[in-house]
Design a protein around this motif. Structure first.
Motif, PDB file in Angstrom:
ATOM      1  N   UNK A  56       5.294 101.355  16.493  1.00 30.88           N
ATOM      2  CA  UNK A  56       4.930 100.608  17.693  1.00 30.88           C
ATOM      3  C   UNK A  56       4.983  99.120  17.377  1.00 30.88           C
ATOM      4  N   UNK A  57       5.477  98.353  18.331  1.00 32.45           N
ATOM      5  CA  UNK A  57       5.504  96.891  18.168  1.00 32.45           C
ATOM      6  C   UNK A  57       4.483  96.263  19.105  1.00 32.45           C
ATOM      7  N   UNK A  58       3.569  95.488  18.535  1.00 31.98           N
ATOM      8  CA  UNK A  58       2.610  94.740  19.340  1.00 31.98           C
ATOM      9  C   UNK A  58       3.154  93.314  19.522  1.00 31.98           C
ATOM     10  N   UNK A  94       3.817  95.010  10.335  1.00 33.32           N
ATOM     11  CA  UNK A  94       5.035  95.474   9.652  1.00 33.32           C
ATOM     12  C   UNK A  94       4.951  96.972   9.363  1.00 33.32           C
ATOM     13  N   UNK A  95       3.798  97.433   8.909  1.00 26.74           N
ATOM     14  CA  UNK A  95       3.616  98.860   8.608  1.00 26.74           C
ATOM     15  C   UNK A  95       3.827  99.710   9.857  1.00 26.74           C
ATOM     16  N   UNK A  96       3.314  99.233  10.995  1.00 26.48           N
ATOM     17  CA  UNK A  96       3.448  99.974  12.245  1.00 26.48           C
ATOM     18  C   UNK A  96       4.908 100.069  12.684  1.00 26.48           C
ATOM     19  N   UNK A  97       5.674  99.026  12.434  1.00 20.80           N
ATOM     20  CA  UNK A  97       7.091  99.025  12.824  1.00 20.80           C
ATOM     21  C   UNK A  97       7.886 100.081  12.079  1.00 20.80           C
ATOM     22  N   UNK A  98       7.531 100.324  10.822  1.00 19.26           N
ATOM     23  CA  UNK A  98       8.339 101.193   9.968  1.00 19.26           C
ATOM     24  C   UNK A  98       7.677 102.548   9.695  1.00 19.26           C
ATOM     25  N   UNK A  99       6.782 102.946  10.584  1.00 19.59           N
ATOM     26  CA  UNK A  99       6.152 104.253  10.459  1.00 19.59           C
ATOM     27  C   UNK A  99       7.145 105.359  10.802  1.00 19.59           C
ATOM     28  N   UNK A 111       4.648  84.440  24.988  1.00 21.29           N
ATOM     29  CA  UNK A 111       4.095  85.717  25.437  1.00 21.29           C
ATOM     30  C   UNK A 111       5.125  86.549  26.194  1.00 21.29           C
ATOM     31  N   UNK A 112       5.842  85.936  27.119  1.00 18.51           N
ATOM     32  CA  UNK A 112       6.780  86.706  27.956  1.00 18.51           C
ATOM     33  C   UNK A 112       7.892  87.328  27.114  1.00 18.51           C
ATOM     34  N   UNK A 113       8.516  86.538  26.246  1.00 15.66           N
ATOM     35  CA  UNK A 113       9.589  87.081  25.415  1.00 15.66           C
ATOM     36  C   UNK A 113       9.069  88.127  24.420  1.00 15.66           C
ATOM     37  N   UNK A 114       7.856  87.910  23.925  1.00 17.91           N
ATOM     38  CA  UNK A 114       7.256  88.887  23.012  1.00 17.91           C
ATOM     39  C   UNK A 114       6.993  90.205  23.739  1.00 17.91           C
ATOM     40  N   UNK A 115       6.523  90.135  24.982  1.00 19.53           N
ATOM     41  CA  UNK A 115       6.313  91.344  25.781  1.00 19.53           C
ATOM     42  C   UNK A 115       7.620  92.076  26.027  1.00 19.53           C
ATOM     43  N   UNK A 116       8.654  91.345  26.370  1.00 22.15           N
ATOM     44  CA  UNK A 116       9.964  91.964  26.635  1.00 22.15           C
ATOM     45  C   UNK A 116      10.496  92.664  25.394  1.00 22.15           C
ATOM     46  N   UNK A 117      10.382  91.998  24.240  1.00 22.82           N
ATOM     47  CA  UNK A 117      10.875  92.590  22.986  1.00 22.82           C
ATOM     48  C   UNK A 117      10.080  93.833  22.611  1.00 22.82           C
TER      49      UNK A 117
END
Length: 243
Positions: free
Chosen positions: A86-88, A62-67, A98-104
């Motif tokens: 950055x979104x991991x 969450x912290x990385x998303x809102x940096x 995994x596939x949808x998470x990679x796309x997002x």
């Protein structure tokens, strides 16, 4: 002659700077005006000896998303760091697959990457993450890629989406490097392109700067004067401390 600007997209952002990405960037910074993308990396728990805390990965995600994007000079080396969102997929893959998470994540990270490119106007993009996190968003630039891990069957690289995505990206790249010769052969066939073997190096200047007196003092303090010493090269995260 004015140096070209290079945006370096690492495979990790661990704070202790012992990774392949860090050493490649450090070397390139001698020839280029280099900007190193960074974020809050949950792997710091393993590599920086952070005590285990419940929900650490979620909080870091969450912290990385809102940096907030900000740029500052590295305190020691001749390049700048860009701290950015950055979104991991470490959390999202559990709910989306995994596939949808990679796309997002690639959609989100690509959006951030476009803004950074517009801000610093690099001539070269170095994808040291092997396009895992960051997709190609501007193919008018010189694109270089590096894959720091060997290829193993059964992980996300085997699915059809990743094979199509990887083939597109690596064929857009001017040069593709990889850590082992065996992996170069495997991925060249898998992505229908070419990879060059670029081995991990050693910091010999750093090793040679350690004096014999320092070694003798350490051996005396640890009572190792008459013992055989085994050296280990690798991440502390995988050391068997009992051994």
């Amino acid at each position: 002659m004015e140096k070209q600007t290079l945006l370096f997209l690492p495979a990790d952002a661990i704070l202790n700077e012992i990774s392949r990405s860090f050493y490649i960037a450090k070397g390139l910074s001698e020839e280029y005006n280099l900007y190193f993308l960074s974020w809050d990396d949950p792997q710091n728990r393993d590599f920086s000896h952070i005590r285990y805390k419940k929900l650490y990965t979620l909080k870091t995600f969450i912290k990385s998303l809102f940096t907030r994007v900000h740029i500052y000079k590295h305190p020691k080396y001749n390049y700048h760091i860009i701290k950015a969102p950055k979104m991991s997929i470490m959390i999202t893959h559990r709910f989306l697959g995994v596939v949808n998470a990679l796309k997002l994540s690639r959609f989100f990270n690509g959006f951030v990457l476009k803004k950074i490119i517009a801000k610093i106007s690099p001539q070269i993009l170095f994808y040291a993450d092997g396009f895992d996190f960051f997709p190609i968003v501007d193919d008018t630039k010189i694109i270089i890629a590096d894959v720091q891990d060997d290829f193993s069957t059964g992980n996300f690289r085997d699915n059809k989406y990743q094979q199509k995505y990887g083939s597109f990206c690596f064929n857009k790249s001017k040069k593709n490097y990889i850590v082992t010769e065996a992996a170069a052969v495997k991925l060249s066939k898998h992505y229908k392109t070419s990879f060059e073997f670029l081995p991990n190096g050693a910091d010999f200047n750093g090793l040679r700067s350690i004096s014999q007196n320092q070694i003798n003092e350490l051996k005396d303090r640890l009572k190792l004067s008459n013992k055989i010493i085994i050296s280990y090269i690798g991440g502390r995260a995988w050391v068997d401390n009992n051994f």
